[in-house]
Design an enzyme around this catalytic site. Sequence first.
Site, PDB file in Angstrom:
ATOM      1  N   ARG A 288       0.562   6.967   7.615  1.00 19.80           N
ATOM      2  CA  ARG A 288       0.553   7.032   6.144  1.00 19.80           C
ATOM      3  C   ARG A 288       0.066   8.397   5.657  1.00 19.80           C
ATOM      4  O   ARG A 288       0.367   8.826   4.558  1.00 19.80           O
ATOM      5  CB  ARG A 288      -0.376   5.964   5.561  1.00 19.80           C
ATOM      6  CG  ARG A 288       0.111   4.543   5.703  1.00 19.80           C
ATOM      7  CD  ARG A 288      -0.726   3.627   4.798  1.00 19.80           C
ATOM      8  NE  ARG A 288      -0.607   2.219   5.143  1.00 19.80           N
ATOM      9  CZ  ARG A 288       0.340   1.403   4.678  1.00 19.80           C
ATOM     10  NH1 ARG A 288       1.232   1.863   3.838  1.00 19.80           N
ATOM     11  NH2 ARG A 288       0.370   0.140   5.035  1.00 19.80           N
TER      12      ARG A 288
ATOM     13  N   ARG B 147       0.811  -1.201   0.000  1.00 20.49           N
ATOM     14  CA  ARG B 147       0.000   0.000   0.000  1.00 20.49           C
ATOM     15  C   ARG B 147       0.856   1.267   0.000  1.00 20.49           C
ATOM     16  O   ARG B 147       0.377   2.339  -0.249  1.00 20.49           O
ATOM     17  CB  ARG B 147      -0.889  -0.005   1.267  1.00 20.49           C
ATOM     18  CG  ARG B 147      -2.023  -1.005   1.176  1.00 20.49           C
ATOM     19  CD  ARG B 147      -2.750  -1.126   2.512  1.00 20.49           C
ATOM     20  NE  ARG B 147      -2.211  -2.314   3.225  1.00 20.49           N
ATOM     21  CZ  ARG B 147      -2.631  -2.655   4.436  1.00 20.49           C
ATOM     22  NH1 ARG B 147      -3.523  -1.915   5.077  1.00 20.49           N
ATOM     23  NH2 ARG B 147      -2.157  -3.725   5.023  1.00 20.49           N
ATOM     24  N   GLY B 148       2.140   1.099   0.299  1.00 20.43           N
ATOM     25  CA  GLY B 148       3.012   2.247   0.559  1.00 20.43           C
ATOM     26  C   GLY B 148       3.140   3.259  -0.560  1.00 20.43           C
ATOM     27  O   GLY B 148       3.491   4.410  -0.318  1.00 20.43           O
TER      28      GLY B 148
ATOM     29  N   ASP C 144      14.775  -0.963   0.160  1.00 21.27           N
ATOM     30  CA  ASP C 144      15.521  -1.154   1.403  1.00 21.27           C
ATOM     31  C   ASP C 144      16.528  -2.290   1.175  1.00 21.27           C
ATOM     32  O   ASP C 144      17.601  -2.052   0.632  1.00 21.27           O
ATOM     33  CB  ASP C 144      14.484  -1.473   2.492  1.00 21.27           C
ATOM     34  CG  ASP C 144      15.064  -1.523   3.887  1.00 21.27           C
ATOM     35  OD1 ASP C 144      15.932  -0.711   4.206  1.00 21.27           O
ATOM     36  OD2 ASP C 144      14.639  -2.383   4.680  1.00 21.27           O
TER      37      ASP C 144
ATOM     38  N   LYS D 184      17.434   3.313   0.269  1.00 24.58           N
ATOM     39  CA  LYS D 184      18.372   3.177   1.396  1.00 24.58           C
ATOM     40  C   LYS D 184      19.488   2.247   0.949  1.00 24.58           C
ATOM     41  O   LYS D 184      19.484   1.059   1.288  1.00 24.58           O
ATOM     42  CB  LYS D 184      17.673   2.540   2.605  1.00 24.58           C
ATOM     43  CG  LYS D 184      16.611   3.363   3.276  1.00 24.58           C
ATOM     44  CD  LYS D 184      16.259   2.664   4.603  1.00 24.58           C
ATOM     45  CE  LYS D 184      14.819   2.849   4.971  1.00 24.58           C
ATOM     46  NZ  LYS D 184      14.419   2.036   6.131  1.00 24.58           N
TER      47      LYS D 184
ATOM     48  N   PHE E 229      14.293   4.390   9.913  1.00 24.85           N
ATOM     49  CA  PHE E 229      12.947   3.916   9.620  1.00 24.85           C
ATOM     50  C   PHE E 229      12.058   5.134   9.419  1.00 24.85           C
ATOM     51  O   PHE E 229      11.941   5.981  10.298  1.00 24.85           O
ATOM     52  CB  PHE E 229      12.405   3.012  10.724  1.00 24.85           C
ATOM     53  CG  PHE E 229      11.241   2.201  10.242  1.00 24.85           C
ATOM     54  CD1 PHE E 229      11.441   1.044   9.501  1.00 24.85           C
ATOM     55  CD2 PHE E 229       9.943   2.636  10.473  1.00 24.85           C
ATOM     56  CE1 PHE E 229      10.364   0.309   9.015  1.00 24.85           C
ATOM     57  CE2 PHE E 229       8.855   1.905   9.989  1.00 24.85           C
ATOM     58  CZ  PHE E 229       9.072   0.750   9.260  1.00 24.85           C
ATOM     59  N   VAL E 230      11.445   5.237   8.254  1.00 21.80           N
ATOM     60  CA  VAL E 230      10.689   6.444   7.912  1.00 21.80           C
ATOM     61  C   VAL E 230       9.198   6.162   7.770  1.00 21.80           C
ATOM     62  O   VAL E 230       8.783   5.024   7.531  1.00 21.80           O
ATOM     63  CB  VAL E 230      11.223   7.106   6.615  1.00 21.80           C
ATOM     64  CG1 VAL E 230      12.641   7.603   6.811  1.00 21.80           C
ATOM     65  CG2 VAL E 230      11.137   6.155   5.429  1.00 21.80           C
TER      66      VAL E 230
ATOM     67  N   GLU F  98       7.323   2.229  -6.451  1.00 20.49           N
ATOM     68  CA  GLU F  98       7.511   1.721  -5.085  1.00 20.49           C
ATOM     69  C   GLU F  98       7.837   2.880  -4.144  1.00 20.49           C
ATOM     70  O   GLU F  98       8.395   3.899  -4.559  1.00 20.49           O
ATOM     71  CB  GLU F  98       8.634   0.675  -5.118  1.00 20.49           C
ATOM     72  CG  GLU F  98       9.123   0.156  -3.789  1.00 20.49           C
ATOM     73  CD  GLU F  98       8.102  -0.601  -2.956  1.00 20.49           C
ATOM     74  OE1 GLU F  98       6.957  -0.127  -2.849  1.00 20.49           O
ATOM     75  OE2 GLU F  98       8.465  -1.644  -2.376  1.00 20.49           O
ATOM     76  N   ASP F  99       7.497   2.700  -2.868  1.00 18.73           N
ATOM     77  CA  ASP F  99       7.819   3.755  -1.901  1.00 18.73           C
ATOM     78  C   ASP F  99       9.306   3.757  -1.530  1.00 18.73           C
ATOM     79  O   ASP F  99       9.970   4.779  -1.648  1.00 18.73           O
ATOM     80  CB  ASP F  99       6.930   3.634  -0.641  1.00 18.73           C
ATOM     81  CG  ASP F  99       6.921   2.240  -0.012  1.00 18.73           C
ATOM     82  OD1 ASP F  99       7.609   1.344  -0.530  1.00 18.73           O
ATOM     83  OD2 ASP F  99       6.228   2.056   1.002  1.00 18.73           O
TER      84      ASP F  99
HETATM   85  P1  IMP Z   1      12.846  -4.401   0.773  1.00 19.94           P
HETATM   86  O1  IMP Z   1      12.262  -5.650   0.193  1.00 19.94           O
HETATM   87  O2  IMP Z   1      13.676  -4.677   1.990  1.00 19.94           O
HETATM   88  O3  IMP Z   1      13.552  -3.531  -0.221  1.00 19.94           O
HETATM   89  O4  IMP Z   1      11.655  -3.634   1.408  1.00 19.94           O
HETATM   90  C1  IMP Z   1      10.892  -2.788   0.768  1.00 19.94           C
HETATM   91  C2  IMP Z   1       9.645  -2.555   1.574  1.00 19.94           C
HETATM   92  O5  IMP Z   1       9.902  -2.497   2.978  1.00 19.94           O
HETATM   93  C3  IMP Z   1       9.074  -1.234   1.208  1.00 19.94           C
HETATM   94  O6  IMP Z   1       8.109  -1.391   0.213  1.00 19.94           O
HETATM   95  C4  IMP Z   1       8.440  -0.773   2.496  1.00 19.94           C
HETATM   96  O7  IMP Z   1       7.113  -1.220   2.552  1.00 19.94           O
HETATM   97  C5  IMP Z   1       9.179  -1.474   3.582  1.00 19.94           C
HETATM   98  N1  IMP Z   1      10.110  -0.538   4.221  1.00 19.94           N
HETATM   99  C6  IMP Z   1      11.436  -0.434   4.052  1.00 19.94           C
HETATM  100  N2  IMP Z   1      11.958   0.546   4.772  1.00 19.94           N
HETATM  101  C7  IMP Z   1      10.916   1.120   5.408  1.00 19.94           C
HETATM  102  C8  IMP Z   1      10.817   2.243   6.293  1.00 19.94           C
HETATM  103  O8  IMP Z   1      11.785   2.925   6.644  1.00 19.94           O
HETATM  104  N3  IMP Z   1       9.559   2.550   6.710  1.00 19.94           N
HETATM  105  C9  IMP Z   1       8.464   1.832   6.358  1.00 19.94           C
HETATM  106  N4  IMP Z   1       8.511   0.797   5.523  1.00 19.94           N
HETATM  107  C10 IMP Z   1       9.730   0.434   5.057  1.00 19.94           C
HETATM  108 MG    MG Z   2       6.102  -1.532   0.566  1.00 20.35          MG
END
Ligand code: IMP
Ligand code: MG
Length: 182
Positions: free
Chosen positions: A166, A44-45, A104, A132, A153-154, A100-101
């Site tokens: 949100r 949903r982000g 990470d 990140k 963490f944001v 994508e938001d």
């Molecule tokens: P990844 O698979 O580790 O790259 O994670 C990506 C997903 O993790 C993003 O779509 C976010 O939903 C969540 N995420 C990563 N960092 C944060 C953060 O700082 N705040 C909130 N959600 C995060």
């Molecule tokens: Mg996400």
Amino acid sequence: MTRPYVIDELISAKAIAARIEELAREIRRAYKDSDKLIVVGLLRGSFVFIADLVRELDLPIEVDFIEVSSYGDATESSREVRILKDLRGEVQGRDVLVVEDIVDTGHTLRHVTNLLLSREPARLSSIALLDKPSRREVDFKADYIGFEIPDEFVVGYGIDYAQRNRNLPYIGAVRFTDEART
Ligand code: IMP
Ligand code: MG
């Protein structure tokens, strides 16, 4: 229950809007000859980001959404990506932009782009509002990135902590207030 925390503003609403204008200009240039661009938001982000982004894209577009499993209520990634809701439309032979938001560890967007690539789109690119890079566990880079941020963490602008915050108009960093002080 979540731990008590405060939110420190990291990126203002105004800075986000200005950056989205720039990104949209780049995307418009890249896709100016496209008959139709399918803009795919990751639920949903990305819902706030995609809403602002598509309104800056003066192109023929379609909007679709996909939902994959996320962190749950924790701040650490489970690293396992499952499709919870698939696209409604076909992407074979089409131009696709995944929105994508945050990137990470990179697992989520890598998984989603590989899945969509297996459906043979004409062109596939990805955009992430936040990146990140220090947290990366797999080799993945979005084609368009709004802002690189440190390992914090944001929340806000569509992004949640345990489904909260949100609706903040800006991006803020979560700072826990129950941590031992020095
Ligand atoms: P990844 O698979 O580790 O790259 O994670 C990506 C997903 O993790 C993003 O779509 C976010 O939903 C969540 N995420 C990563 N960092 C944060 C953060 O700082 N705040 C909130 N959600 C995060
Ligand atoms: Mg996400």
